[in-house]
Design a protein around this motif. Structure first.
Motif, mmCIF file in Angstrom:
data_model
loop_
_atom_site.group_PDB
_atom_site.id
_atom_site.type_symbol
_atom_site.label_atom_id
_atom_site.label_comp_id
_atom_site.label_asym_id
_atom_site.label_seq_id
_atom_site.Cartn_x
_atom_site.Cartn_y
_atom_site.Cartn_z
ATOM 1 N N GLU A 297 -27.535 -7.584 12.208
ATOM 2 C CA GLU A 297 -28.498 -7.708 13.304
ATOM 3 C C GLU A 297 -29.457 -6.517 13.341
ATOM 4 O OE1 GLU A 297 -29.439 -10.308 15.032
ATOM 5 O OE2 GLU A 297 -27.933 -11.428 13.917
ATOM 6 N N GLU A 298 -28.964 -5.340 13.017
ATOM 7 C CA GLU A 298 -29.845 -4.174 12.945
ATOM 8 C C GLU A 298 -30.836 -4.335 11.792
ATOM 9 O OE1 GLU A 298 -29.684 0.700 12.872
ATOM 10 O OE2 GLU A 298 -27.897 -0.406 12.230
ATOM 11 N N LYS B 270 -21.846 -10.131 2.335
ATOM 12 C CA LYS B 270 -21.575 -8.981 1.461
ATOM 13 C C LYS B 270 -20.709 -9.328 0.257
ATOM 14 C CE LYS B 270 -22.327 -5.879 5.327
ATOM 15 N NZ LYS B 270 -21.736 -5.011 6.338
ATOM 16 N N TYR C 154 -28.941 -0.356 6.183
ATOM 17 C CA TYR C 154 -28.385 -0.769 7.472
ATOM 18 C C TYR C 154 -27.169 -1.630 7.195
ATOM 19 C CZ TYR C 154 -32.860 0.938 8.983
ATOM 20 O OH TYR C 154 -33.944 1.744 9.193
ATOM 21 N N ASP C 155 -26.017 -1.199 7.683
ATOM 22 C CA ASP C 155 -24.772 -1.901 7.394
ATOM 23 C C ASP C 155 -24.537 -3.085 8.329
ATOM 24 O OD1 ASP C 155 -22.498 -2.014 5.666
ATOM 25 O OD2 ASP C 155 -21.273 -1.379 7.375
ATOM 26 N N ASP C 156 -25.263 -3.142 9.421
ATOM 27 C CA ASP C 156 -25.109 -4.203 10.407
ATOM 28 C C ASP C 156 -26.250 -5.212 10.243
ATOM 29 O OD1 ASP C 156 -23.987 -5.281 13.051
ATOM 30 O OD2 ASP C 156 -26.107 -4.910 13.537
ATOM 31 N N SER D 115 -28.178 -15.562 8.946
ATOM 32 C CA SER D 115 -27.472 -15.231 10.185
ATOM 33 C C SER D 115 -26.302 -16.181 10.448
ATOM 34 C CB SER D 115 -28.434 -15.249 11.376
ATOM 35 O OG SER D 115 -28.811 -16.580 11.688
ATOM 36 N N TYR E 39 -26.555 -9.515 1.052
ATOM 37 C CA TYR E 39 -26.841 -8.352 1.883
ATOM 38 C C TYR E 39 -27.509 -7.233 1.085
ATOM 39 C CZ TYR E 39 -26.372 -5.697 6.120
ATOM 40 O OH TYR E 39 -26.661 -5.009 7.269
ATOM 41 N N ASP F 172 -20.130 -11.817 7.963
ATOM 42 C CA ASP F 172 -20.383 -10.539 7.302
ATOM 43 C C ASP F 172 -19.749 -10.530 5.913
ATOM 44 O OD1 ASP F 172 -21.553 -7.815 7.699
ATOM 45 O OD2 ASP F 172 -19.465 -7.207 7.312
#
Length: 163
Positions: A80-81, A33, A76-78, A25, A44, A29
């Protein structure tokens, strides 16, 4: 005895994932990735793969036939999701392992692998594989984290489970 062992592995799995996601975290991003020399191409991608593998095996353990294709999908691309879904999946895993019984451990499960081959294996071996698979890929993420500015977390079982 074996039932307690799988319960312990489920608890370790939850705690290790929590620590690993905590470290991840801290990455952007872009860093999560970034393509790296890894089988699932990025931190990721590997986090997503672990979740895919968990869903396939948990489905098999609960009597569902789940295809093992698409092992490199990004579900899931996000981040946090993905993290929230990981927490829910770990809760399901711990709940399932808390209800194990000796009868289940003596069974076999037949399934079709990602090369469309049918296998029948003992449940106790498959449960061991299930947890080993996660540990294997967490190790890959640990290595990829060491290539960033974020220090990889300690994931040794005896240290993670220590009160």
């Amino acid at each position: 005895m074996l039932i307690q062992h799988f319960k312990m592995l489920a608890r370790y799995n939850t705690l290790a994932n929590h620590k690993l996601y905590g470290a991840c975290s801290q990455l952007s991003d872009k860093e999560l990735k970034q393509i790296r020399p890894a089988f699932f191409k990025s931190i990721y991608g590997t986090l997503n793969h672990i979740l895919i593998g968990d869903r396939i095996w948990m489905g098999r353990f609960t009597g569902q036939e789940i295809s093992s294709t698409g092992l490199d999908l990004i579900l899931y691309d996000d981040f946090e999701e993905l993290r929230k879904i990981r927490v829910l999946e770990d809760e399901k895993i711990e709940n399932f392992m808390s209800h194990l019984n000796q009868d289940f451990l003596t069974r076999t499960i037949s399934y079709v692998n990602n090369q469309n081959k049918v296998y029948t294996d003992p449940v106790d071996m498959l449960l061991s594989h299930f947890f080993n698979h996660q540990t294997h890929h967490r190790g890959q993420i640990h290595d990829m984290l060491s290539q960033t500015e974020i220090a990889p977390p300690v994931l040794d079982m005896h240290r993670v489970l220590r009160p």
